[in-house]
Design a protein around this motif. Structure first.
Motif, mmCIF file in Angstrom:
data_model
loop_
_atom_site.group_PDB
_atom_site.id
_atom_site.type_symbol
_atom_site.label_atom_id
_atom_site.label_comp_id
_atom_site.label_asym_id
_atom_site.label_seq_id
_atom_site.Cartn_x
_atom_site.Cartn_y
_atom_site.Cartn_z
ATOM 1 N N MET A 148 0.780 -1.180 0.130
ATOM 2 C CA MET A 148 -0.055 -0.034 -0.003
ATOM 3 C C MET A 148 0.829 1.278 -0.055
ATOM 4 S SD MET A 148 -3.219 -0.993 2.399
ATOM 5 C CE MET A 148 -2.302 -1.469 3.828
ATOM 6 N N GLY A 149 1.960 1.211 0.793
ATOM 7 C CA GLY A 149 2.943 2.382 0.734
ATOM 8 C C GLY A 149 3.275 2.597 -0.679
ATOM 9 N N GLY A 150 3.970 1.698 -1.370
ATOM 10 C CA GLY A 150 4.313 1.759 -2.547
ATOM 11 C C GLY A 150 3.583 2.024 -3.624
ATOM 12 N N GLY A 151 2.372 1.086 -3.403
ATOM 13 C CA GLY A 151 1.478 1.320 -4.492
ATOM 14 C C GLY A 151 0.550 2.517 -4.742
ATOM 15 N N VAL A 152 0.681 3.357 -3.676
ATOM 16 C CA VAL A 152 0.199 4.694 -4.087
ATOM 17 C C VAL A 152 0.798 5.408 -4.767
ATOM 18 C CG1 VAL A 152 1.137 5.799 -1.888
ATOM 19 C CG2 VAL A 152 -1.042 6.529 -2.711
ATOM 20 N N PHE A 153 2.299 5.251 -4.735
ATOM 21 C CA PHE A 153 3.140 5.985 -5.668
ATOM 22 C C PHE A 153 2.828 5.567 -7.172
ATOM 23 C CE2 PHE A 153 5.178 7.002 -1.709
ATOM 24 C CZ PHE A 153 5.799 8.041 -2.039
ATOM 25 N N ALA A 154 2.760 4.114 -7.143
ATOM 26 C CA ALA A 154 2.385 3.584 -8.449
ATOM 27 C C ALA A 154 1.149 4.146 -9.055
ATOM 28 C CB ALA A 154 2.544 2.007 -8.403
ATOM 29 N N LEU A 155 0.228 4.143 -8.439
ATOM 30 C CA LEU A 155 -1.347 4.436 -8.762
ATOM 31 C C LEU A 155 -1.101 5.952 -9.098
ATOM 32 C CD1 LEU A 155 -3.887 3.877 -9.484
ATOM 33 C CD2 LEU A 155 -4.702 4.319 -6.834
ATOM 34 N N VAL A 156 -0.535 6.876 -8.515
ATOM 35 C CA VAL A 156 -0.367 8.340 -8.836
ATOM 36 C C VAL A 156 0.493 8.158 -10.403
ATOM 37 C CG1 VAL A 156 0.985 10.245 -8.239
ATOM 38 C CG2 VAL A 156 -0.334 9.095 -6.679
ATOM 39 N N ALA A 157 1.383 7.470 -10.532
ATOM 40 C CA ALA A 157 2.024 7.389 -11.797
ATOM 41 C C ALA A 157 0.945 6.881 -12.946
ATOM 42 C CB ALA A 157 3.271 6.246 -12.026
ATOM 43 N N LEU A 158 0.058 6.183 -12.632
ATOM 44 C CA LEU A 158 -0.798 5.865 -13.371
ATOM 45 C C LEU A 158 -1.911 7.036 -14.007
ATOM 46 C CD1 LEU A 158 -2.114 2.137 -12.658
ATOM 47 C CD2 LEU A 158 -0.636 2.871 -14.744
ATOM 48 N N LEU A 159 -2.209 7.692 -12.731
ATOM 49 C CA LEU A 159 -3.150 8.931 -12.805
ATOM 50 C C LEU A 159 -2.406 10.028 -13.692
ATOM 51 C CD1 LEU A 159 -4.791 8.814 -9.303
ATOM 52 C CD2 LEU A 159 -5.695 8.251 -11.612
ATOM 53 N N VAL A 160 -1.204 10.190 -13.244
ATOM 54 C CA VAL A 160 -0.432 11.220 -14.126
ATOM 55 C C VAL A 160 -0.178 10.823 -15.586
ATOM 56 C CG1 VAL A 160 2.065 12.371 -14.155
ATOM 57 C CG2 VAL A 160 0.936 11.972 -11.910
ATOM 58 N N ALA A 201 -3.743 10.704 1.571
ATOM 59 C CA ALA A 201 -2.997 11.151 0.679
ATOM 60 C C ALA A 201 -3.345 11.069 -0.800
ATOM 61 C CB ALA A 201 -1.414 10.404 0.718
ATOM 62 N N LEU A 202 -3.858 9.917 -1.315
ATOM 63 C CA LEU A 202 -4.458 9.677 -2.534
ATOM 64 C C LEU A 202 -5.562 10.619 -3.023
ATOM 65 C CD1 LEU A 202 -3.841 8.283 -5.393
ATOM 66 C CD2 LEU A 202 -5.417 6.312 -4.395
ATOM 67 N N PRO A 203 -6.610 10.644 -2.190
ATOM 68 C CA PRO A 203 -7.827 11.465 -2.440
ATOM 69 C C PRO A 203 -7.448 13.109 -2.426
ATOM 70 C CG PRO A 203 -8.720 9.990 -0.854
ATOM 71 C CD PRO A 203 -7.047 9.678 -1.105
ATOM 72 N N LEU A 204 -6.373 13.234 -1.805
ATOM 73 C CA LEU A 204 -6.148 14.732 -1.444
ATOM 74 C C LEU A 204 -5.339 15.207 -2.848
ATOM 75 C CD1 LEU A 204 -5.459 17.577 -0.080
ATOM 76 C CD2 LEU A 204 -3.847 16.563 1.120
ATOM 77 N N MET A 207 -3.573 21.460 -10.051
ATOM 78 C CA MET A 207 -2.127 21.508 -9.900
ATOM 79 C C MET A 207 -0.965 20.474 -10.851
ATOM 80 S SD MET A 207 -1.955 22.096 -5.807
ATOM 81 C CE MET A 207 -0.173 22.296 -5.859
ATOM 82 N N GLY A 208 -1.747 19.510 -11.509
ATOM 83 C CA GLY A 208 -1.168 18.609 -12.325
ATOM 84 C C GLY A 208 -0.251 17.733 -11.235
ATOM 85 N N PRO A 209 0.983 17.237 -11.988
ATOM 86 C CA PRO A 209 1.753 16.347 -11.018
ATOM 87 C C PRO A 209 2.119 16.885 -9.605
ATOM 88 C CG PRO A 209 2.742 16.337 -13.213
ATOM 89 C CD PRO A 209 1.632 17.343 -13.051
ATOM 90 N N ALA A 210 2.316 18.144 -9.445
ATOM 91 C CA ALA A 210 2.199 18.840 -8.247
ATOM 92 C C ALA A 210 1.769 18.735 -7.097
ATOM 93 C CB ALA A 210 2.760 20.265 -8.365
ATOM 94 N N GLY A 211 0.203 18.815 -7.627
ATOM 95 C CA GLY A 211 -1.007 18.342 -6.758
ATOM 96 C C GLY A 211 -0.880 16.786 -6.024
ATOM 97 N N PHE A 212 -0.395 15.811 -6.869
ATOM 98 C CA PHE A 212 -0.258 14.458 -6.325
ATOM 99 C C PHE A 212 0.938 14.576 -5.397
ATOM 100 C CE2 PHE A 212 -2.526 13.632 -10.307
ATOM 101 C CZ PHE A 212 -3.519 12.782 -9.884
ATOM 102 N N TRP A 213 2.202 15.161 -5.576
ATOM 103 C CA TRP A 213 2.925 15.169 -4.819
ATOM 104 C C TRP A 213 2.904 16.036 -3.379
ATOM 105 C CZ3 TRP A 213 7.822 12.661 -4.740
ATOM 106 C CH2 TRP A 213 7.907 11.842 -6.002
ATOM 107 N N VAL A 214 1.840 17.045 -3.219
ATOM 108 C CA VAL A 214 1.454 17.371 -1.886
ATOM 109 C C VAL A 214 0.783 16.310 -1.184
ATOM 110 C CG1 VAL A 214 0.093 19.072 -0.896
ATOM 111 C CG2 VAL A 214 1.423 19.740 -2.961
#
Length: 473
Positions: free
Chosen positions: A256-268, A404-407, A421-428
């Motif tokens: 789940m910790g790493g998966g959220v980063f991976a899902l963000v990459a898919l959304l980006v 983190a993911l919904p925000l 914000m694009g990718p920056a929003g996901f990094w926030v």
């Protein structure tokens, strides 16, 4: 004040032995992560499409890799505890049963990797990236059983306090991966140019060689081979069940910790090749920086787990706090360096001006979460030594998937809170998740250390249960 100074120097005194154990783990992790770095940089030199395909493909592969890694990591605290308690009989049997777990989990992962195209289409990834990503993942699928085998044998060596052998083999794997990438990506020595798919073939080849090297080393090691000599090979479902009870929460936390980063990459991936490439560059660099707290976390698990098995609760606490202090100190220095030298970092990855500008903005968020990433990694490593894995899983699930993911999605893809914000929003969002995880796990660790029953009794009971659940021939 003098008492506080004394405690500080006691904690600092833990740094030298922890570093001696963790440095080979660090080199191992850097070598392993270096394969991703090589894939990213070499694919980026081939084309922007190939770089984007590796980025999106990694977002589907990394969660699976983390799931297997976390599941097989169970051997580290279990075997370290057996050694601390002076009980050798269950060690070989636990390795055999974990190898069965590795086999079954790798078969599941292989099937998943082969049929990822519907996922890519569902996620509305840019159409030009989909076929290249599919070929990359299918090439990676051939190496999945070898990767699972290597993870298992690495965890065995870690539990035995041997971190040098996996380091050497991982470095050899990296040295094989570099020329293999060059040959398969660009088409050398008569091999057709495969682009991103060549990264997958190179990684598969490297991990199979690494796993076979680990098998050979363990078979030739007199102590390890003696532990395995009288062990049965057939399945022991009771012991597998016990290992899964401890390992599945670890796996879920890592996943789940790493998966959220991976899902963000898919959304980006919906935002186009430039956004995907910039996100991948920063994510890949963040993975490299995470190698240090991850390595220290493993060292904390091994050293603390051994002492808890031995029954020395006070010294175990010293090792925990000393390790956490070292992880936070290093990450603080690293955060400053990232903020001071972003151009030097990005020069290693790409010469594309648009990608560089976007990645430079994202690097600031990566710098901000370094300390909290170190805090959560070291606290989690200590909690595994205490065999507390369920609550950390809940903490990770809440921090990343509820907050983190919904925000990140709201900030990055919608105008509900602010203009997109694009990718920056996901990094926030990711920064928020890491802050929460670091704080919550640190609090949980303090509570566990204060309420923990006698670790000698805990380990003796666990070892007795392991021996009792061993299947008879």
């Amino acid at each position: 004040m003098n008492k506080q100074h004394h405690r500080f120097f006691v904690f600092v005194g833990e740094w030298k032995p922890l570093l001696a154990l963790s440095m080979p783990i660090l080199l191992f992790n850097l070598a392993s992560m270096g394969m991703g770095f090589v894939d990213t940089t070499m694919a980026g030199k081939a084309s922007a499409h190939d770089l984007a395909a590796v980025a999106v493909g990694s977002s589907l592969w990394v969660p699976v890799s983390l799931w297997m890694y976390g599941l097989l990591m169970v051997l580290v605290p279990v075997i370290a505890g057996h050694r601390g308690a002076g009980v050798n009989e269950p060690i070989g049997q636990d390795l055999i049963q974990t190898l069965w777990i590795a086999l079954f989990s790798s078969l599941i992962a292989l099937v998943y990797m082969w049929f990822t195209e519907p996922i890519l289409l569902t996620m509305e990834v840019a159409p030009e990236i989909v076929p290249v990503t599919r070929d990359y993942l299918q090439a990676m699928a051939f190496g999945v059983p070898g990767i699972a085998l290597f993870y298992c044998l690495n965890s065995f060596c870690g539990g035995m306090g041997n971190t040098r052998a996996p380091m050497v083999i991982a470095v050899i794997g990296l040295l094989i991966n570099i020329p293999a990438n060059y040959i398969f990506i660009y088409g050398k020595l008569g091999v057709p140019a495969m682009g991103a798919a060549g990264c997958g073939w190179a990684t598969s080849l490297s991990y199979w060689i690494m796993s076979l090297g680990m098998l050979y080393y363990i078979a030739r090691h007199p102590h390890y081979s003696a532990l395995l000599r009288d062990c049965q090979i057939r399945l022991c479902l009771p012991r597998i069940t016990e290992l899964l009870k401890l390992g599945l929460p670890i796996s879920a936390s890592v996943f789940m910790g790493g998966g959220v980063f991976a899902l963000v990459a898919l959304l980006v991936g919906k935002l186009g090749s430039t956004s995907v490439a910039a996100h991948q560059v920063v994510l890949n660099f963040s993975c490299l920086t995470y190698a240090v707290p991850l390595s220290l976390s493993s060292g904390i698990t091994i050293r603390t787990g051994f002492l808890l098995g031995h029954g020395d609760r006070e010294q175990a606490r010293v090792r925990v706090f000393g390790g956490m202090l070292l992880a936070v100190a290093f990450s603080s220095i690293l955060a400053v360096l990232i903020l001071l030298f972003p151009k030097a970092i990005l020069w290693l990855y790409t010469s594309d001006i648009e990608v560089t500008l976007m990645a430079a903005a994202l690097l600031k968020y990566a710098a901000c979460y370094q300390v909290f990433d170190a805090l959560q990694a070291s606290a989690n490593g200590a909690l595994r030594a205490y065999r507390d894995t369920y609550v950390p899983m809940i903490v990770v699930a809440f921090s990343f998937w509820v907050i983190a993911l919904p925000l990140g999605y709201f900030l990055g893809m919608t105008d509900w809170l602010v203009p997109p914000m694009g990718p920056a929003g996901f990094w926030v969002g990711l920064l928020s998740g890491l802050v929460l995880t670091g704080v919550f796990l640190s609090v949980r660790l303090l509570l566990v250390m204060r309420s923990q029953t006698d670790p000698a009794e805990v380990q003796q009971a666990a070892s007795a249960q392991a021996a009792g659940s061993s299947c008879q021939q």
